[in-house]
Scaffold this motif. Structure first.
Motif, short mmCIF file in Angstrom:
data_model
loop_
_atom_site.label_atom_id
_atom_site.label_comp_id
_atom_site.label_asym_id
_atom_site.label_seq_id
_atom_site.Cartn_x
_atom_site.Cartn_y
_atom_site.Cartn_z
N ALA A 1 0.83 -1.21 0.00
CA ALA A 1 0.00 0.00 0.00
C ALA A 1 0.86 1.25 0.00
O ALA A 1 0.54 2.26 -0.65
CB ALA A 1 -0.92 0.00 1.22
N GLY A 2 1.99 1.21 0.72
CA GLY A 2 2.90 2.35 0.74
C GLY A 2 3.51 2.62 -0.62
O GLY A 2 3.61 3.77 -1.06
N TRP A 3 3.92 1.55 -1.31
CA TRP A 3 4.48 1.72 -2.66
C TRP A 3 3.41 2.24 -3.62
O TRP A 3 3.71 3.06 -4.50
CB TRP A 3 5.06 0.41 -3.18
CG TRP A 3 6.41 0.10 -2.59
CD1 TRP A 3 6.74 -0.95 -1.79
CD2 TRP A 3 7.61 0.86 -2.77
NE1 TRP A 3 8.08 -0.89 -1.45
CE2 TRP A 3 8.63 0.20 -2.04
CE3 TRP A 3 7.92 2.03 -3.46
CZ2 TRP A 3 9.94 0.68 -1.99
CZ3 TRP A 3 9.23 2.52 -3.42
CH2 TRP A 3 10.21 1.84 -2.68
N LEU A 4 2.17 1.75 -3.48
CA LEU A 4 1.08 2.26 -4.32
C LEU A 4 0.89 3.76 -4.08
O LEU A 4 0.74 4.54 -5.03
CB LEU A 4 -0.22 1.51 -4.00
CG LEU A 4 -1.48 2.03 -4.70
CD1 LEU A 4 -1.34 1.94 -6.22
CD2 LEU A 4 -2.71 1.26 -4.22
N GLY A 5 0.91 4.15 -2.81
CA GLY A 5 0.76 5.56 -2.48
C GLY A 5 1.88 6.40 -3.05
O GLY A 5 1.65 7.49 -3.60
N ALA A 6 3.12 5.91 -2.92
CA ALA A 6 4.26 6.65 -3.48
C ALA A 6 4.10 6.79 -4.99
O ALA A 6 4.38 7.85 -5.55
CB ALA A 6 5.56 5.92 -3.14
N GLY A 7 3.66 5.70 -5.65
CA GLY A 7 3.45 5.76 -7.09
C GLY A 7 2.38 6.76 -7.49
O GLY A 7 2.51 7.49 -8.48
N LEU A 8 1.29 6.83 -6.70
CA LEU A 8 0.23 7.79 -6.98
C LEU A 8 0.73 9.23 -6.84
O LEU A 8 0.41 10.10 -7.66
CB LEU A 8 -0.95 7.56 -6.04
CG LEU A 8 -1.84 6.35 -6.35
CD1 LEU A 8 -2.78 6.08 -5.18
CD2 LEU A 8 -2.63 6.58 -7.63
N ILE A 9 1.52 9.49 -5.80
CA ILE A 9 2.04 10.85 -5.58
C ILE A 9 2.98 11.24 -6.71
O ILE A 9 2.88 12.35 -7.26
CB ILE A 9 2.72 10.94 -4.21
CG1 ILE A 9 1.67 10.83 -3.09
CG2 ILE A 9 3.50 12.25 -4.08
CD1 ILE A 9 2.26 10.66 -1.70
N LEU A 10 3.89 10.35 -7.09
CA LEU A 10 4.83 10.67 -8.15
C LEU A 10 4.12 10.75 -9.51
O LEU A 10 4.48 11.56 -10.36
CB LEU A 10 5.96 9.65 -8.20
CG LEU A 10 6.84 9.60 -6.95
CD1 LEU A 10 7.99 8.63 -7.16
CD2 LEU A 10 7.37 10.98 -6.60
N GLY A 11 3.09 9.90 -9.70
CA GLY A 11 2.30 10.00 -10.92
C GLY A 11 1.59 11.34 -11.01
O GLY A 11 1.46 11.91 -12.10
N ALA A 12 1.13 11.85 -9.87
CA ALA A 12 0.48 13.15 -9.84
C ALA A 12 1.46 14.26 -10.24
O ALA A 12 1.09 15.21 -10.94
CB ALA A 12 -0.08 13.43 -8.44
N VAL A 13 2.71 14.13 -9.81
CA VAL A 13 3.74 15.10 -10.20
C VAL A 13 3.87 15.12 -11.72
O VAL A 13 3.87 16.18 -12.36
CB VAL A 13 5.10 14.76 -9.56
CG1 VAL A 13 6.17 15.72 -10.06
CG2 VAL A 13 5.00 14.83 -8.04
N VAL A 14 4.03 13.95 -12.32
CA VAL A 14 4.19 13.85 -13.78
C VAL A 14 2.95 14.41 -14.49
O VAL A 14 3.06 15.10 -15.51
CB VAL A 14 4.45 12.39 -14.19
CG1 VAL A 14 4.50 12.26 -15.71
CG2 VAL A 14 5.77 11.90 -13.59
N LEU A 15 1.76 14.16 -13.95
CA LEU A 15 0.53 14.65 -14.55
C LEU A 15 0.48 16.18 -14.53
O LEU A 15 0.10 16.81 -15.53
CB LEU A 15 -0.68 14.08 -13.81
CG LEU A 15 -2.07 14.42 -14.36
CD1 LEU A 15 -2.19 13.96 -15.81
CD2 LEU A 15 -3.15 13.78 -13.49
N VAL A 16 0.88 16.79 -13.43
CA VAL A 16 0.89 18.25 -13.35
C VAL A 16 1.90 18.83 -14.33
O VAL A 16 1.63 19.82 -15.02
CB VAL A 16 1.20 18.71 -11.90
CG1 VAL A 16 1.52 20.20 -11.87
CG2 VAL A 16 0.03 18.41 -10.98
N VAL A 17 3.07 18.22 -14.40
CA VAL A 17 4.10 18.69 -15.33
C VAL A 17 3.62 18.57 -16.77
O VAL A 17 3.77 19.49 -17.58
CB VAL A 17 5.41 17.89 -15.12
CG1 VAL A 17 6.41 18.21 -16.22
CG2 VAL A 17 6.02 18.22 -13.76
N TRP A 18 3.01 17.42 -17.11
CA TRP A 18 2.49 17.21 -18.47
C TRP A 18 1.41 18.24 -18.80
O TRP A 18 1.37 18.80 -19.90
CB TRP A 18 1.91 15.80 -18.59
CG TRP A 18 1.14 15.61 -19.86
CD1 TRP A 18 1.63 15.31 -21.09
CD2 TRP A 18 -0.29 15.73 -20.01
NE1 TRP A 18 0.60 15.23 -22.01
CE2 TRP A 18 -0.58 15.48 -21.37
CE3 TRP A 18 -1.33 16.01 -19.12
CZ2 TRP A 18 -1.88 15.53 -21.86
CZ3 TRP A 18 -2.62 16.05 -19.61
CH2 TRP A 18 -2.88 15.82 -20.97
#
Length: 300
Positions: A267-284
């Motif tokens: 669950a922690g790795w999923l959460g980290a992936g969601l947060i970093l995915g959100a970063v990439v989404l904002v940048v895109w």
């Protein structure tokens, strides 16, 4: 040229990623978090001064910009450096680094509320992904965060505060301070940060190991990281540089695991992936909006 830029930004991500594990080593030797934050303000001052003078930068701050410069020193230096070190101590290097990367979600909300920027579907999605990610890494949507990762309410709050104060780099940078070079910003902000932190610092006797950790955080993960990052920006689009820089929490998590045995649950790795995915989404999304503006009729 671009390949070199990627190498510079990757180097910055590695240097920033090492900050938490190295700071944790200083804590293990009896150095308090706010003392590490204090020295992080003091030690980089000289190399930033040399850098500014070598570049021929003007050190003058316009009277109209002095309040914003002071705000940068209070929020982006004193507050961010302090709460980030406390977050590392409370929850571990990996958790602190991941939660710091909630900054783009804070930026989206602050830019919408303070700067009048639009709230696109992508930004809303990024904010939602960030919230879900925080819930995962904090154990709200799953079991405990993991071995060596202490996702207490205090650790999560400090991590989120570090993300909020880190987000202010963007808000200040997009406002009045955008025309000042990075070395000049830090030359004015670091002394104020040190002065504000000083009353809260408990200085402790330090051996060679503790000083080595403090110097590494101050020179490698602060002055060195910012220097190579902006060298990379001169060779890359800001969008590409921002995406590469998201490797920072990955580096922090790997080093924290190898050195301190910190590891997330699934669950922690999923959460980290969601947060970093959100970063990439904002940048895109930012890149998409800039491309649309440039393609619009009448764009100069």
């Amino acid at each position: 040229m671009a390949f070199r830029g990627y190498l510079y930004v990757l180097c910055a991500a590695v240097l920033w990623g090492g900050l938490g594990p190295v700071a944790k080593y200083a804590f293990s030797l009896g150095v308090q978090p706010l003392e590490v934050a204090f020295w992080r303000c003091v030690i980089p001052f000289a190399p930033f001064a040399v850098q500014a003078l070598a570049r021929g930068d003007s050190l003058r701050v316009e009277p109209a910009d002095r309040l914003a410069m002071a705000g940068f020193g209070v929020v982006c230096i004193a507050a961010f450096y302090g709460v980030y070190q406390l977050a590392i101590q409370e929850g571990g290097a990996a958790l602190a680094s991941v939660l710091m990367y909630t900054a783009p979600a804070w930026v989206a909300l602050a830019a919408w509320g303070l700067l009048g920027e639009g709230m696109s579907a992508a930004k809303l999605g990024a904010v939602a992904a960030t919230l879900a990610g925080v819930a995962c890494v904090s154990g709200v949507l799953g079991p405990e965060a993991g071995q060596g990762v202490s996702a207490t309410p205090k650790a999560v709050l400090l991590g989120l505060l570090s993300g909020l104060t880190y987000a202010m780099y963007y808000i200040f940078g997009k406002g009045r301070l955008r025309r000042y070079p990075t070395p000049v910003l830090f030359l004015h902000a670091l002394p104020l940060g040190a002065l504000l932190l000083l009353p809260f610092v408990e200085f402790s006797p330090k051996g060679a190991g503790a000083w080595a950790a403090i110097v590494a955080v101050s020179l490698l993960s602060t002055w060195g990281a910012y220097s190579v990052y902006y060298a990379g920006l001169r060779r890359l689009e800001a969008t590409r540089a921002a995406v590469v820089a998201t490797l920072e929490p990955v580096v922090a998590a790997v080093v924290a695991y190898l050195w301190w045995g910190e590891r997330f649950t699934a669950a922690g790795w999923l959460g980290a992936g969601l947060i970093l995915g959100a970063v990439v989404l904002v940048v895109w999304d930012g890149r998409r909006l800039r491309a649309a503006r440039e393609a619009a009729p009448g764009h100069a």
